[in-house]
Write a protein that holds these residues in place. Sequence first.
Motif, mmCIF file in Angstrom:
data_model
loop_
_atom_site.group_PDB
_atom_site.id
_atom_site.type_symbol
_atom_site.label_atom_id
_atom_site.label_comp_id
_atom_site.label_asym_id
_atom_site.label_seq_id
_atom_site.Cartn_x
_atom_site.Cartn_y
_atom_site.Cartn_z
ATOM 1 N N CYS A 127 0.813 3.659 6.759
ATOM 2 C CA CYS A 127 1.378 2.506 6.042
ATOM 3 C C CYS A 127 2.825 2.269 6.447
ATOM 4 O O CYS A 127 3.251 1.121 6.610
ATOM 5 C CB CYS A 127 1.283 2.707 4.535
ATOM 6 N N SER A 172 -4.536 0.346 -4.265
ATOM 7 C CA SER A 172 -4.239 0.626 -2.852
ATOM 8 C C SER A 172 -5.511 0.567 -2.009
ATOM 9 O O SER A 172 -5.453 0.202 -0.840
ATOM 10 C CB SER A 172 -3.540 1.965 -2.686
ATOM 11 N N SER A 217 -5.835 -3.105 -1.405
ATOM 12 C CA SER A 217 -4.773 -3.501 -0.489
ATOM 13 C C SER A 217 -5.056 -3.027 0.935
ATOM 14 O O SER A 217 -4.928 -3.794 1.897
ATOM 15 C CB SER A 217 -3.440 -2.940 -0.977
ATOM 16 N N CYS A 218 -5.456 -1.768 1.077
ATOM 17 C CA CYS A 218 -5.772 -1.234 2.412
ATOM 18 C C CYS A 218 -6.971 -1.965 3.029
ATOM 19 O O CYS A 218 -6.993 -2.212 4.241
ATOM 20 C CB CYS A 218 -6.053 0.262 2.341
ATOM 21 N N SER A 268 0.833 -1.213 0.000
ATOM 22 C CA SER A 268 0.000 0.000 0.000
ATOM 23 C C SER A 268 0.861 1.253 0.000
ATOM 24 O O SER A 268 0.552 2.225 -0.696
ATOM 25 C CB SER A 268 -0.918 0.022 1.227
ATOM 26 N N THR A 309 -8.452 3.058 4.024
ATOM 27 C CA THR A 309 -9.320 2.456 3.016
ATOM 28 C C THR A 309 -10.332 3.475 2.513
ATOM 29 O O THR A 309 -10.561 3.598 1.300
ATOM 30 C CB THR A 309 -10.044 1.226 3.608
#
Length: 156
Positions: A55, A119, A122-123, A34, A101
């Motif tokens: 992150c 991302s 991923s988040c 991320s 997110t």
Amino acid sequence: MNASSREKPVFTAWNLASASSGLRIFETIGSLFSLGLIGAVGSHFSPTYAALVSCTAGTIISSVFVVIFAFNLHNSTPGIQWILWESIYTGAMAFLFLINTTTMFYSSLRWQHTAWWFSFVSCALVTLAFVGDWFLLLRLQNRNPTAKHSQDDFLS
């Protein structure tokens, strides 16, 4: 307990064969992924800077916990209540990655960068990993109030 009777820190690969260690490894890799995706696009507004910071923190601290358990430091330092710090960390990071997110979802809709779509996914997955890790820690503390770290067994 004196220093000579303590267990020495030694790399033990079997300490990584647990649900919490697996989640921490996934959290480390997902946070790093991320971080790379968010950093690749750049920051268009301040919440993306906050996402970069969380992150980075997720990558560093999760990898520190993996190293702590891989080298058996949780058993070498019986005076430290590791489970308290694990619980605080996973709960805080679950909240921060929920915000990440949301930020990535907004950013991907607003500026339509493909990296931010990835991302966002991923988040979201890292958020689920942190929530799952936190749930496992709370369940362990509920079933075994004397647990000192996430590698302790449940009481029957």
